[in-house]
Design an enzyme around this catalytic site. Structure first.
Site, PDB file in Angstrom:
ATOM      1  N   GLU A 126      42.868  50.392  34.554  1.00 52.57           N
ATOM      2  CA  GLU A 126      42.787  50.406  33.085  1.00 52.57           C
ATOM      3  C   GLU A 126      41.663  49.483  32.599  1.00 52.57           C
ATOM      4  O   GLU A 126      40.937  49.819  31.661  1.00 52.57           O
ATOM      5  CB  GLU A 126      44.125  49.962  32.475  1.00 52.57           C
ATOM      6  CG  GLU A 126      44.095  50.002  30.951  1.00 52.57           C
ATOM      7  CD  GLU A 126      45.361  49.436  30.321  1.00 52.57           C
ATOM      8  OE1 GLU A 126      46.467  49.669  30.857  1.00 52.57           O
ATOM      9  OE2 GLU A 126      45.241  48.765  29.278  1.00 52.57           O
ATOM     10  N   SER A 219      50.915  47.545  37.782  1.00 56.50           N
ATOM     11  CA  SER A 219      50.794  46.292  37.043  1.00 56.50           C
ATOM     12  C   SER A 219      52.092  45.966  36.322  1.00 56.50           C
ATOM     13  O   SER A 219      52.609  44.849  36.405  1.00 56.50           O
ATOM     14  CB  SER A 219      49.646  46.416  36.033  1.00 56.50           C
ATOM     15  OG  SER A 219      49.622  45.314  35.187  1.00 56.50           O
TER      16      SER A 219
END
Ligand code: SF4
Length: 300
Positions: A126, A219
């Site tokens: 990301e 994450s």
């Protein structure tokens, strides 16, 4: 042993949408349908889609010209779209709309003349997509990096990765707002991240040990484990029952279980089965009612 399940847990709206996109693309377009990067960070989801005809690659240049490719939920830098265009690929973008919002903010604040700081984790997919939108400084709380050495009155905008720890991110933001006099803060942690971390905090009040079900490279799963430990409870991140160690449970009576935004509920059920607890109960938590529309070409 008693098991307590976190609410909410598991799939978020962005993950549901991304998986739907690949499944619909597999229904409609010739196989293989390529997926750039793991569609979401979970090996079971990836394997399941690959068994139906998806093929995961890391580099757009590895995709044959003219093929269909789905870009993963984490978001992609503009250079990947440009490469795809040069190769004549049919791109379907599964970027989560909440990540797209961060990309739009980055371009908007940059056009307004602000310098950008992204609070995020170096190397995460990301972050790669967001950093590609425009020039920005990355602040990573894991390596204790500091705000950049710009003039104190530099107009600054702060963006964040969507899946960070709520508490660590607010510390980084305080450091930045204490360092510069003209700061716009966009706290981009998404609803799914915030709600799942809140549920883990609740679990940590009533359990002796917490199992976070999910992938090592996820994450948001890693942050859930850290939040549990920061709240004083031993916690393990596991993909499924095979990774459990019976010694963890010596003297443990109350086990909390949660899962990350990319973890199928089947994996949670498999862990509960393996534990064979005396009771299973759920804690009170936020009832999420979020969904995102599909890309236009896949809507019927
Ligand atoms: S975790 Fe948040 S940002 Fe990531 S896909 Fe889910 S809703 Fe979107």
């Amino acid at each position: 042993m008693d098991v307590f399940l976190g609410i909410p847990r598991g799939f978020c709206a962005g993950v549901v949408r991304a998986i739907n996109i690949v499944e619909l693309a597999l229904d409609r377009y010739p196989h293989p349908v390529y997926v750039k990067h793991q569609i979401v960070h979970n090996p079971y989801v990836v394997q399941s889609l690959e068994s139906k005809g998806a093929r995961t690659v890391e580099d757009v240049d590895d995709i044959p010209e003219g093929a269909t490719v789905v870009f993963s939920a984490h978001g992609s830098p503009p250079e990947d779209f440009e490469k795809a265009q040069r190769r004549g690929l049919h791109v379907i973008d599964a970027t989560c709309p909440l990540v797209t919002k961060v990309h739009n903010e980055a371009r908007r604040y940059s056009n307004d003349g602000r310098k950008l700081i992204l609070v995020g984790h170096h190397g995460h997919q990301e972050v790669r997509g967001t950093m590609g939108q425009t020039s920005m400084h990355l602040m990573d709380d894991r390596d204790l990096s500091s705000p950049p050495g710009w003039e104190d009155d530099t107009p600054v905008a702060v963006l964040t990765q969507t899946t960070l720890s709520v508490d660590d991110t607010s510390k980084s933001i305080s450091e930045i707002t204490g360092r510069f006099s003209d700061v716009v803060v966009r706290n981009d942690l998404c609803y799914a991240t915030t709600n799942r971390q809140e549920a883990v905090k609740q679990l940590s009040q009533i359990t002796d040990l917490i199992l976070v079900i999910g992938a090592e490279n996820s994450s948001n799963c890693n942050r859930l484990r850290e939040v549990a430990e920061a709240n004083g409870v031993r916690a393990y991140l596991i993909n499924g029952p095979d990774e459990m160690d019976s010694r963890w449970f010596d003297g443990v009576e109350k086990v909390g279980i949660t899962s990350g935004a990319s973890t199928p509920e089947d994996m949670v059920l498999a862990v509960i089965d393996a534990l064979a607890p005396d009771t299973v109960s759920t804690i009170d938590g936020v009832d999420e009612d979020v969904s995102f529309v599909l890309p236009r070409e896949l809507r019927d």
